[in-house]
Design a protein around this motif. Sequence first.
Motif, PDB file in Angstrom:
ATOM      1  N   ASP A  79     -32.526  -5.007 -11.863  1.00  0.00           N
ATOM      2  CA  ASP A  79     -31.077  -4.818 -11.902  1.00  0.00           C
ATOM      3  C   ASP A  79     -30.643  -4.380 -13.297  1.00  0.00           C
ATOM      4  N   ASN A  80     -31.630  -3.968 -14.116  1.00  0.00           N
ATOM      5  CA  ASN A  80     -31.365  -3.513 -15.484  1.00  0.00           C
ATOM      6  C   ASN A  80     -32.059  -2.182 -15.706  1.00  0.00           C
TER       7      ASN A  80
ATOM      8  N   THR B 227     -28.279  -6.047  -5.123  1.00  0.00           N
ATOM      9  CA  THR B 227     -27.358  -7.087  -5.603  1.00  0.00           C
ATOM     10  C   THR B 227     -27.931  -7.688  -6.884  1.00  0.00           C
ATOM     11  N   GLN B 228     -27.084  -8.326  -7.670  1.00  0.00           N
ATOM     12  CA  GLN B 228     -27.511  -8.897  -8.951  1.00  0.00           C
ATOM     13  C   GLN B 228     -28.603  -9.944  -8.730  1.00  0.00           C
ATOM     14  N   GLY B 229     -29.763  -9.697  -9.346  1.00  0.00           N
ATOM     15  CA  GLY B 229     -30.867 -10.638  -9.192  1.00  0.00           C
ATOM     16  C   GLY B 229     -31.308 -10.841  -7.758  1.00  0.00           C
TER      17      GLY B 229
ATOM     18  N   ASN C 175     -29.485 -11.717  -5.432  1.00  0.00           N
ATOM     19  CA  ASN C 175     -28.855 -12.948  -4.954  1.00  0.00           C
ATOM     20  C   ASN C 175     -28.082 -12.753  -3.655  1.00  0.00           C
TER      21      ASN C 175
ATOM     22  N   GLN D 104     -23.341 -10.534  -5.268  1.00  0.00           N
ATOM     23  CA  GLN D 104     -22.576  -9.547  -6.045  1.00  0.00           C
ATOM     24  C   GLN D 104     -23.376  -8.247  -6.155  1.00  0.00           C
TER      25      GLN D 104
ATOM     26  N   ALA E  82     -25.202  -5.124  -7.660  1.00  0.00           N
ATOM     27  CA  ALA E  82     -25.803  -4.864  -8.960  1.00  0.00           C
ATOM     28  C   ALA E  82     -25.070  -3.709  -9.634  1.00  0.00           C
ATOM     29  N   ASN E  83     -25.325  -3.499 -10.909  1.00  0.00           N
ATOM     30  CA  ASN E  83     -24.735  -2.393 -11.652  1.00  0.00           C
ATOM     31  C   ASN E  83     -25.455  -1.098 -11.267  1.00  0.00           C
TER      32      ASN E  83
ATOM     33  N   THR F 111     -21.900  -2.855  -0.890  1.00  0.00           N
ATOM     34  CA  THR F 111     -22.979  -2.212  -1.646  1.00  0.00           C
ATOM     35  C   THR F 111     -23.324  -0.833  -1.079  1.00  0.00           C
TER      36      THR F 111
END
Length: 412
Positions: free
Chosen positions: A98-99, A125-127, A129, A132, A134-135, A163
């Motif tokens: 996610d980075n 999704t973030q991590g 999870n 939320q 992801a970026n 998403t």
Amino acid sequence: MSIVKIENVRVLDPIQNTDTVQTVYLQNGQQVAATAQVDETIDGQGKWLMPTMVDLCARLREPGQQQHGTLKSEGRAARENGILHVIAPPDSKPIVQDNGALIHGLQEKAMLDGGIYLDIIGAQTQGLNGKQPANMAGLKKGGCSAVSNANAAFADDDVVIRTLEYAAGLGLTVVFYAEEPQIAKDGCVHEGFIASRQGLPMIPAIAETIAIAKYLLMIEATGVRAHFGLLSCGASVELIKAAKAKGLLVTADVAMHQLHLTEQLIDGFNALAHVRPPLRSEQDKNLLRQALKDGVIDAICTHHEPLSSSAKMAPFAETQPGISAFDTYVALGVQLVREGLFTPLEWVEKVTLAPAKVANMFERWQQQAGWVLVDPELHWVVNKESILSQGKNTPLLQQTLTGKVLQTFIPA
């Protein structure tokens, strides 16, 4: 740079759609014009020369799980078996997908340590999870062309829709490994007689088909481009076929082992046959084969998941799922040809050109691809010595297979 002359070799070129026996000159992994300056001559009689392959799904275990495999060990196994481009799901441990900046670092390490081009699917999704988004803009900037939540569950369907809308706006592909968690629950094998007799928790085919049907409705509503990886059920084929007929931007792949192996292998609690999605019925296998031949399923992948020996030593349901697949990939492809499902050129297209197009990397693959020399008649035994991968976890151990990569010619 040295020039290699391969005489009387069968060249299988899916880009030109040609299948010809000829003499080929290679320099730096690329075809060059005939020349008198030759540093090495290879007798290609009875051999095949094909482009390096593209794998749509493989877990290389780094970062975080180096006890199972590393970019160095798995990169070498991929490269020596003719696979130069590898695409990894976003579920390493820890999750770094996610980075965008961290992804770029992994790609550089894969080339430096393993000599392969690594493409990483970004986290949806973030991590992972499931809550939320992801970026995705940052992931795209970091080089990702696709996102996925891998095997992680979403908190609810609203998250999925948000998403998908986000990905569609950025022109990203969303990759689904479809399984409805409320139905699959703690299952580990295909729902059938063998699982029932052994008392193993089951994953019914409907866990996959319900998830696909639901996601297809969301795909239609959002207009996102989507890919369904690792299909395992014959019933899934009809859903993908209908979606394509409606004009949805949908593609699909199947793991090579699903085209050969079935639930029969779990008999006797054989943990080496524990994989997710599970090995299914003989009927599922045959329907997947036909869908691949008909073009409903676009490509074949390895679904390579190396594991240490201890990961398969617990009671079946508690072992880690996964099959080490790089080393047997070509032999099982040759078997599809020997059984008459494909011509050699048709099989080559399913592991080179087709996955490159699915991954939206056709032009890059065309520029970076080298060539692979295959002996389709070479018999060899699958054992811990012949498997290059750090993971020796395959239900094909001690079997004699036919077909093997002799040499991979890669551009420097």
